[in-house]
Design a protein around this motif. Structure first.
Motif, PDB file in Angstrom:
ATOM      1  N   GLU A   5     133.598 101.804  77.818  1.00 48.31           N
ATOM      2  CA  GLU A   5     133.602 100.488  78.442  1.00 48.31           C
ATOM      3  C   GLU A   5     132.299  99.748  78.164  1.00 48.31           C
ATOM      4  OE1 GLU A   5     134.305 101.257  82.510  1.00 48.31           O
ATOM      5  OE2 GLU A   5     136.479 101.524  82.286  1.00 48.31           O
ATOM      6  N   THR A   6     131.189 100.471  78.214  1.00 51.89           N
ATOM      7  CA  THR A   6     129.897  99.857  77.939  1.00 51.89           C
ATOM      8  C   THR A   6     129.831  99.341  76.515  1.00 51.89           C
ATOM      9  OG1 THR A   6     128.803 101.311  79.532  1.00 51.89           O
ATOM     10  CG2 THR A   6     127.413 100.251  77.866  1.00 51.89           C
ATOM     11  N   THR A  52     118.514 100.035  72.119  1.00 53.67           N
ATOM     12  CA  THR A  52     117.381  99.103  72.104  1.00 53.67           C
ATOM     13  C   THR A  52     117.675  97.860  72.932  1.00 53.67           C
ATOM     14  OG1 THR A  52     118.206  98.103  70.062  1.00 53.67           O
ATOM     15  CG2 THR A  52     116.574  99.863  69.842  1.00 53.67           C
ATOM     16  N   LEU A  53     118.944  97.470  73.037  1.00 55.91           N
ATOM     17  CA  LEU A  53     119.296  96.277  73.807  1.00 55.91           C
ATOM     18  C   LEU A  53     119.203  96.524  75.303  1.00 55.91           C
ATOM     19  CD1 LEU A  53     122.321  94.729  71.880  1.00 55.91           C
ATOM     20  CD2 LEU A  53     119.891  94.258  71.637  1.00 55.91           C
ATOM     21  N   ALA A  54     119.236  97.774  75.716  1.00 55.20           N
ATOM     22  CA  ALA A  54     119.182  98.093  77.144  1.00 55.20           C
ATOM     23  C   ALA A  54     117.826  97.776  77.750  1.00 55.20           C
ATOM     24  CB  ALA A  54     119.516  99.564  77.359  1.00 55.20           C
ATOM     25  N   GLU A  55     116.841  97.540  76.902  1.00 51.73           N
ATOM     26  CA  GLU A  55     115.497  97.256  77.393  1.00 51.73           C
ATOM     27  C   GLU A  55     115.361  95.835  77.917  1.00 51.73           C
ATOM     28  OE1 GLU A  55     112.838  98.079  74.220  1.00 51.73           O
ATOM     29  OE2 GLU A  55     113.662 100.065  73.812  1.00 51.73           O
ATOM     30  N   LYS A  60     121.638  88.693  74.829  1.00 52.27           N
ATOM     31  CA  LYS A  60     121.183  87.632  73.940  1.00 52.27           C
ATOM     32  C   LYS A  60     119.689  87.743  73.675  1.00 52.27           C
ATOM     33  CE  LYS A  60     121.620  82.661  73.137  1.00 52.27           C
ATOM     34  NZ  LYS A  60     122.146  81.373  73.662  1.00 52.27           N
ATOM     35  N   VAL A  61     118.913  87.994  74.711  1.00 54.16           N
ATOM     36  CA  VAL A  61     117.471  88.173  74.511  1.00 54.16           C
ATOM     37  C   VAL A  61     117.213  89.380  73.613  1.00 54.16           C
ATOM     38  CG1 VAL A  61     115.300  88.786  75.651  1.00 54.16           C
ATOM     39  CG2 VAL A  61     116.783  87.038  76.646  1.00 54.16           C
ATOM     40  N   GLY A  62     117.919  90.473  73.851  1.00 49.18           N
ATOM     41  CA  GLY A  62     117.753  91.657  73.019  1.00 49.18           C
ATOM     42  C   GLY A  62     118.150  91.420  71.578  1.00 49.18           C
TER      43      GLY A  62
END
Length: 275
Positions: A5-6, A52-55, A60-62
């Motif tokens: 799902e994530t 890396t996007l989880a940070e 969108k910012v990631g």
């Protein structure tokens, strides 16, 4: 199940945000193909390591932060490295080399893409105070550096007057204002502009895109800024698409930033470049 799902949620959000990364990358490079290659390299890096996007607080910012990691490590080619078969790009690089590093990136991120200074700082990995300073410096450096002739293709009189007022205040000359495809072609051929600023839907149901394509075929390569309420429809990467795009309703800052960026890629040598 949660992991699936994530992943699905992440993919959906990337699909939503990718057109705007394409817009940003194209505006930086001035070329659809080059900009899209940077965007694709960003996606490939995320696929290789989605964590890396989880940070970041938002996908969108990631996404834009990942792009900047790639962009800053390679960047646009310097003048001596520019492809000799692409004189327009080489000329642009000579002009861009006069700017303070990272200023135009900061200006586009803040004014065209709408990132707050805090998110801008996160994307570019700099202190927020420096992000604010870069945007201010970009406005000062780019505002008066390159001026030229602009053709406006817009069927709504009030919008056409507003655009004319903005670009004239920037120091540019508006060669003419056209309301239909045929009117635009005739006026563009009669007085060739350095840059074309065009709405997509015109008064007689004709297409601003068709008008621009006809003009470029006759006049040769020059930057075009399209104005549309549906930017994602022109940022798919599946066909020849614009390198510069403003979303309706636009702000004066967005117009100024887009015109300043695009004018660096103008083909004419007679345009004024301040030193």
């Amino acid at each position: 199940m949660a992991s699936t799902e994530t992943t699905t949620d992440l993919s959906a959000q990337l699909v939503t945000d990718l057109p705007f990364l394409r817009r940003y990358a194209r505006a930086l490079t001035g070329v659809q193909d080059t900009g899209d290659r940077y965007a694709m390299a960003t996606l490939e890096a995320i696929v290789a390591d989605p964590s890396t996007l989880a940070e970041d607080d938002s996908t969108k910012v990631g996404l834009f932060r990942m792009f900047h990691g790639i962009w800053s490590s390679s960047g646009a080619p310097m003048p001596e490295e520019a492809d000799p078969s692409a004189p327009l790009e080489a000329r642009a690089q000579r002009r861009l080399a006069q700017l303070t590093a990272n200023t135009r990136e900061a200006l586009l991120l803040h004014t065209v893409e709408g990132f707050s200074f805090s998110n801008l700082a996160r994307i570019m990995d700099i202190p927020q105070a420096e992000a604010e300073e870069l945007v201010g410096r970009a406005r000062a450096e780019m505002g008066d550096m390159v001026t030229g002739d602009i053709l406006i293709i817009e069927d709504e009189g009030i919008i056409a007057m507003d655009l004319k007022s903005i670009v004239t205040d920037m120091g540019h000359t508006v060669t003419d204002v056209a309301r239909t495809r045929d009117d635009a072609i005739a006026k563009g051929k009669a007085n060739a502009p350095d840059l074309i600023l065009a709405d997509i839907q015109l008064a007689d149901k004709s297409s601003g895109i068709d008008a621009v394509n006809a003009l470029l075929k006759d006049l040769g390569d020059r930057p075009v800024i399209f104005i549309t309420a549906f930017p994602e429809r022109l940022l798919t990467g599946e066909r020849p698409e614009p390198a510069f795009l403003i979303t309706k309703p636009y702000s004066e800052d967005q117009v100024r930033a887009a015109v300043s960026q695009a004018m660096f890629f103008a083909s004419s040598e007679h345009i004024e470049v301040a030193v």
